[in-house]
Design a protein around this motif. Structure first.
Motif, short mmCIF file in Angstrom:
data_model
loop_
_atom_site.label_atom_id
_atom_site.label_comp_id
_atom_site.label_asym_id
_atom_site.label_seq_id
_atom_site.Cartn_x
_atom_site.Cartn_y
_atom_site.Cartn_z
N SER A 228 0.68 -1.08 0.00
CA SER A 228 -0.09 -0.16 0.12
C SER A 228 1.08 1.31 -0.08
O SER A 228 1.55 1.65 0.99
N PRO A 229 0.98 1.92 -1.24
CA PRO A 229 1.40 3.20 -1.15
C PRO A 229 0.41 4.16 -0.57
O PRO A 229 -0.72 4.47 -1.45
N LEU A 230 0.73 5.00 0.39
CA LEU A 230 -0.37 5.93 0.70
C LEU A 230 0.02 7.22 0.79
O LEU A 230 1.34 7.63 1.37
N LEU A 231 -0.85 8.33 0.70
CA LEU A 231 -0.35 9.65 0.41
C LEU A 231 -0.64 10.14 1.69
O LEU A 231 -1.48 11.09 1.91
N GLU A 232 0.12 9.82 2.89
CA GLU A 232 0.14 9.98 4.07
C GLU A 232 1.54 10.22 4.57
O GLU A 232 2.58 9.68 3.97
N ARG A 233 1.72 10.92 5.77
CA ARG A 233 3.15 10.93 6.58
C ARG A 233 3.39 9.36 6.81
O ARG A 233 2.44 8.81 7.03
N PRO A 234 4.47 9.16 6.79
CA PRO A 234 4.83 7.64 7.13
C PRO A 234 4.34 7.17 8.79
O PRO A 234 3.73 6.23 8.58
N PHE A 235 4.35 8.09 9.65
CA PHE A 235 3.70 7.69 10.79
C PHE A 235 2.47 7.50 10.82
O PHE A 235 1.74 6.48 11.24
N ASP A 236 1.83 8.54 10.11
CA ASP A 236 0.05 8.34 10.20
C ASP A 236 -0.28 6.92 9.51
O ASP A 236 -1.10 6.14 9.96
N ALA A 237 0.41 6.53 8.16
CA ALA A 237 0.07 5.61 7.41
C ALA A 237 0.50 4.17 8.24
O ALA A 237 -0.33 3.42 8.37
N LEU A 238 1.43 4.10 8.99
CA LEU A 238 1.87 2.93 9.87
C LEU A 238 1.01 3.02 11.08
O LEU A 238 0.67 1.86 11.58
N TRP A 239 0.58 4.14 11.71
CA TRP A 239 -0.21 4.02 12.95
C TRP A 239 -1.63 3.38 12.54
O TRP A 239 -2.23 2.65 13.31
N ASP A 240 -2.39 3.71 11.32
CA ASP A 240 -3.42 3.28 11.01
C ASP A 240 -3.30 1.76 10.77
O ASP A 240 -4.21 0.92 11.34
N ALA A 241 -2.36 1.40 10.12
CA ALA A 241 -2.01 -0.08 9.74
C ALA A 241 -1.67 -0.82 11.08
O ALA A 241 -2.24 -2.11 11.03
N ALA A 242 -1.25 -0.34 12.11
CA ALA A 242 -0.76 -0.71 13.28
C ALA A 242 -1.83 -1.44 14.28
O ALA A 242 -1.93 -2.31 14.93
N GLN A 243 -3.19 -0.63 13.84
CA GLN A 243 -4.41 -0.92 14.69
C GLN A 243 -4.76 -2.44 14.43
O GLN A 243 -5.35 -2.95 15.25
N ASP A 244 -4.52 -3.04 13.17
CA ASP A 244 -4.81 -4.27 12.78
C ASP A 244 -3.70 -5.35 12.66
O ASP A 244 -3.40 -5.96 11.83
N ALA A 245 -2.52 -5.12 13.51
CA ALA A 245 -1.20 -5.79 13.17
C ALA A 245 -0.97 -6.69 14.53
O ALA A 245 -1.03 -6.05 15.67
N GLY A 246 -0.34 -7.72 14.37
CA GLY A 246 0.28 -8.62 15.39
C GLY A 246 1.49 -8.22 15.68
O GLY A 246 2.02 -8.39 16.56
N LEU A 247 2.33 -7.69 14.59
CA LEU A 247 3.68 -7.06 14.76
C LEU A 247 3.80 -6.27 13.77
O LEU A 247 3.34 -6.22 12.63
N VAL A 248 4.58 -5.09 14.31
CA VAL A 248 4.94 -4.04 13.15
C VAL A 248 6.40 -3.93 13.02
O VAL A 248 7.11 -3.92 14.41
N VAL A 249 6.89 -4.07 12.12
CA VAL A 249 8.31 -4.20 12.05
C VAL A 249 8.70 -2.79 11.07
O VAL A 249 8.31 -2.28 10.16
N LEU A 250 9.87 -2.21 11.66
CA LEU A 250 10.52 -0.97 11.19
C LEU A 250 12.12 -1.04 11.17
O LEU A 250 12.69 -1.63 11.80
N GLY A 251 12.52 -0.43 10.08
CA GLY A 251 14.07 -0.39 10.11
C GLY A 251 14.51 1.17 10.66
O GLY A 251 13.72 1.76 10.96
#
Length: 300
Positions: A228-251
């Motif tokens: 998903s390429p999203l026209l949002e700031r990186p944190f906002d995009a990840l924050w939304d996706a993190a609500q439905d995640a068992g694990l969030v991975v970041l470099g």
């Protein structure tokens, strides 16, 4: 070795403190060890409560014995959870972060428990900022069967993507690759024109993301991958996706003064579930700078 202990036996390093919150992390570590077919090393660090230079062999012996007893209880719990093979122990004196960094030299990854929002100087922020190994901070929360990973085209991105895909494939979870691409302040001058045409920006970033994800699709043909390429700031995009995640991975995407980067730090502080930080481009010099500016670490 920069003070690191090298254990050639393939293993996951688990930081054990005996708290109730720690049990969820132990369950994660045991499951990862089982799925990866590697061992488990359990590390506990105890603190000398007196000023430097003060010696008292009797008190030191008591504190060591208390640490050994705590490790014994942790090892018993690991066997109850079905850990494969033997569990090795590491009892260390001194700050938790220093102990785990020394013990992590041969580890595939490091697993810790985390509850609440970590404060500045806590183990949850200091260890990922300095570790050369992936660090998973486990929160005892419902775990949807989905791994979310942030992609941004930075040098450390491929390493984080590879780790996320491996973890998803091992656990039989889906993988969601998220690129929050509204970062006009972080691109080359030649790309600034893209931000005047949102449709063109989305098409461009979608094509780039497809190229990044293609090797993962080839390597894990049975893995369900959503990009998903999203026209949002990186944190906002990840924050939304993190609500439905068992694990969030970041470099890591930081500098010597902010070795994790603003997005990774914010997600690590505020994510509702488990977060993994995967070192990619972080250099030895960056880790040294982070070490030079660290403050005493606290659990939590």
């Amino acid at each position: 070795m920069n003070g690191e202990e090298r254990t050639r036996w393939p293993h996951i390093l688990f930081g054990f403190d005996g708290t109730a919150e720690n049990d969820a992390a132990l369950r994660w570590a045991v499951e990862d060890a089982r799925l990866r077919g590697i061992g488990l090393v359990m590390c506990h660090s105890w603190h000398w409560p007196y000023p430097a230079g003060h010696t008292d062999p009797d008190i030191e012996a008591i504190m060591k014995r208390a640490g050994e007893n705590l490790l014994d209880s942790g090892v018993r719990r690991a066997y109850e959870l079905g850990v494969p093979g033997a569990v090795r122990r590491r009892l260390r004196r001194g700050p938790v972060v220093e102990a785990l960094l020394r013990a992590s030299g041969g580890a595939a990854l490091v697993v810790l428990g985390q509850s609440g929002e970590p404060a500045a100087g806590s183990v949850a922020l200091e260890l990922p900022a300095r570790s050369a190994r992936p660090v998973i901070m486990v929160r005892d929360a419902p775990a949807p069967r989905r791994v979310v990973v942030g992609a941004d085209g930075s040098p450390g991105c491929a390493t984080a993507l590879g780790f996320a895909a491996e973890e998803a494939a091992l656990r039989g979870w889906d993988l969601h690759v998220v690129h929050g691409c509204w970062e006009p302040g972080a691109v080359a001058e030649s790309e600034l024109a893209l931000f005047r045409d949102r449709e063109l920006l989305e098409r461009t970033r979608a094509a780039e993301l497809d190229g990044v994800v293609a090797p993962l699709r080839a390597r894990y043909p049975d893995l369900r991958i959503e990009a998903s390429p999203l026209l949002e700031r990186p944190f906002d995009a990840l924050w939304d996706a993190a609500q439905d995640a068992g694990l969030v991975v970041l470099g890591d995407r930081g500098t010597g003064f902010d070795p994790l980067g603003a997005t990774a730090t914010a997600v690590l502080r505020r994510a509702p579930g488990t977060v993994a930080i995967v070192p990619g481009r972080r250099s030895r010099e960056t880790r040294t700078l982070a070490s030079d500016r660290r403050v005493p670490a606290r659990q939590g």
